[in-house]
Design an enzyme around this catalytic site. Structure first.
Site, PDB file in Angstrom:
ATOM      1  N   GLY A  68       0.854  -1.287  -0.124  1.00 10.21           N
ATOM      2  CA  GLY A  68       0.124   0.019   0.203  1.00 10.21           C
ATOM      3  C   GLY A  68       0.744   1.312   0.012  1.00 10.21           C
ATOM      4  O   GLY A  68       0.401   2.213   0.457  1.00 10.21           O
ATOM      5  N   SER A  69       1.935   1.216  -0.536  1.00 10.10           N
ATOM      6  CA  SER A  69       2.983   2.311  -0.316  1.00 10.10           C
ATOM      7  C   SER A  69       2.570   3.513  -1.290  1.00 10.10           C
ATOM      8  O   SER A  69       2.507   4.740  -0.932  1.00 10.10           O
ATOM      9  CB  SER A  69       4.289   1.899  -0.667  1.00 10.10           C
ATOM     10  OG  SER A  69       4.481   1.581  -2.014  1.00 10.10           O
ATOM     11  N   HIS A 130      10.941   1.473  -0.701  1.00  7.30           N
ATOM     12  CA  HIS A 130      10.498   0.002  -0.315  1.00  7.30           C
ATOM     13  C   HIS A 130      11.709  -0.554   0.146  1.00  7.30           C
ATOM     14  O   HIS A 130      11.775  -1.944   0.653  1.00  7.30           O
ATOM     15  CB  HIS A 130      10.318  -0.913  -1.729  1.00  7.30           C
ATOM     16  CG  HIS A 130       9.134  -0.545  -2.361  1.00  7.30           C
ATOM     17  ND1 HIS A 130       7.943  -0.432  -1.953  1.00  7.30           N
ATOM     18  CD2 HIS A 130       9.019  -0.354  -3.799  1.00  7.30           C
ATOM     19  CE1 HIS A 130       6.985  -0.046  -2.938  1.00  7.30           C
ATOM     20  NE2 HIS A 130       7.662  -0.169  -4.067  1.00  7.30           N
TER      21      HIS A 130
END
Length: 314
Positions: A68-69, A130
């Protein structure tokens, strides 16, 4: 296509085109034992990242792929704009500067010289990545930048990553069974999900670090947005929080994805649901994931936040 995002769209479209020309063996590179898609993450860029100087007022959001970044990044950007009370002219100038500096959408994306260009961005910088703490530049911790760690239950993360992997020409395509095996062994882009969570768990009690759970953000977005604002020191009204939630909803972002991200937008948004893992996991795979979670994450604080028994048990 939004003009202020044109440089991002061009970067992503070029990466997809370049990826389609590579053989499966050529699509991934390795840096510090972790795999990365070579058309967007160059080893030279990852090495240059070590010299990146984070600021005390930077906001760094990190999440394993498909946790969900992109969604949380949109929330943070909307929050920053509203909290700063930017005028339309100021918002346009900031977007034009990012375009001029050719700022890519993730910290690890792009060319090695991007970190020098990022020095010209005004505060507060919203930085999305990430990366785990071993690859994130040490300056982020030394200068006590605000760090948000986004987590999602591993079964839904795996299923979402599988579908995303097979839609993106920057990755080698895999069958479900092969991707499951690679994911469990950390042989996918950005490495092991379990190592990512375990490594960030070591920092979770630091005053400048907080965790967010994808499932909780979906269940009560207003409460979680308010919690984020408090952590970052953004004084927002209830009306402003509601506006951020509405502008950052999955439905809204999916509708505007093609305009802001081009062809990549069509690939990025799928379901955004909780429990989709039940469509693919076999009984043996369920048991294997249960064992893996128990072995690596059950005793950690972030592991507890995932609420595995609620979201990952049939």
């Amino acid at each position: 296509m939004a003009k202020d995002r044109k440089h991002v769209v061009e970067f992503l479209d070029r990466a997809l085109e370049d990826g389609s020309k590579l053989s499966p063996e050529e699509k991934l590179c390795s840096y510090k034992g972790i795999l990365f898609p070579i058309t967007i993450c160059h080893p030279e860029t990852l090495q240059a990242l070590e010299t990146f100087e984070a600021r005390k007022d930077d906001v760094i959001m990190t999440g394993y792929p498909k946790c969900g970044s992109h969604w949380l990044g949109q929330i943070l950007n909307n929050m920053s704009v509203i909290a700063a009370k930017y005028t339309e002219e100021e918002k346009t100038k900031r977007a034009e500067l990012e375009k001029e500096l050719d700022i890519t959408p993730r910290l690890e994306f792009g060319d090695p010289s991007k970190f020098k260009r990022m020095e010209n961005l005004p505060s507060r910088r919203i930085i999305i990545t990430h990366l785990d703490p071993n690859i994130l530049p040490k300056s982020a911790f030394k200068n006590k930048a605000k760090i948000l760690v986004l987590i999602r239950n591993p079964k839904d993360t795996l299923v979402s990553f599988f579908h995303f992997n097979n839609k993106m020409s920057i990755f080698p395509t895999k069958t479900w069974d092969d991707f499951f095996t690679d994911f469990m062994n950390g042989k996918v882009s950005w490495g092991s999900y379990f190592d990512f969570v375990k490594e960030w768990d070591k920092y979770i009690d630091d005053e400048n670090v907080t965790s967010l759970c994808y499932e909780e953000l979906k269940e009560n977005p207003n409460l979680e947005v308010k919690r984020i604002a408090t952590f970052l020191g953004f004084p927002l009204t209830e009306k402003e929080i509601q506006s951020i939630v509405e502008k950052s909803s999955f439905k809204t972002m999916k509708q505007s994805g093609q305009e802001t991200l081009g062809a990549f937008g069509d690939l990025l948004f799928r379901k955004g649901s909780v429990g989709d893992w039940k469509t693919l996991f076999s009984e043996s795979q369920n048991k294997e994931m249960d064992r893996k979670f128990e072995e690596h994450l059950a005793g950690t604080k972030l592991g507890a936040r995932i609420k595995y028994d609620i979201y990952c048990k049939t």
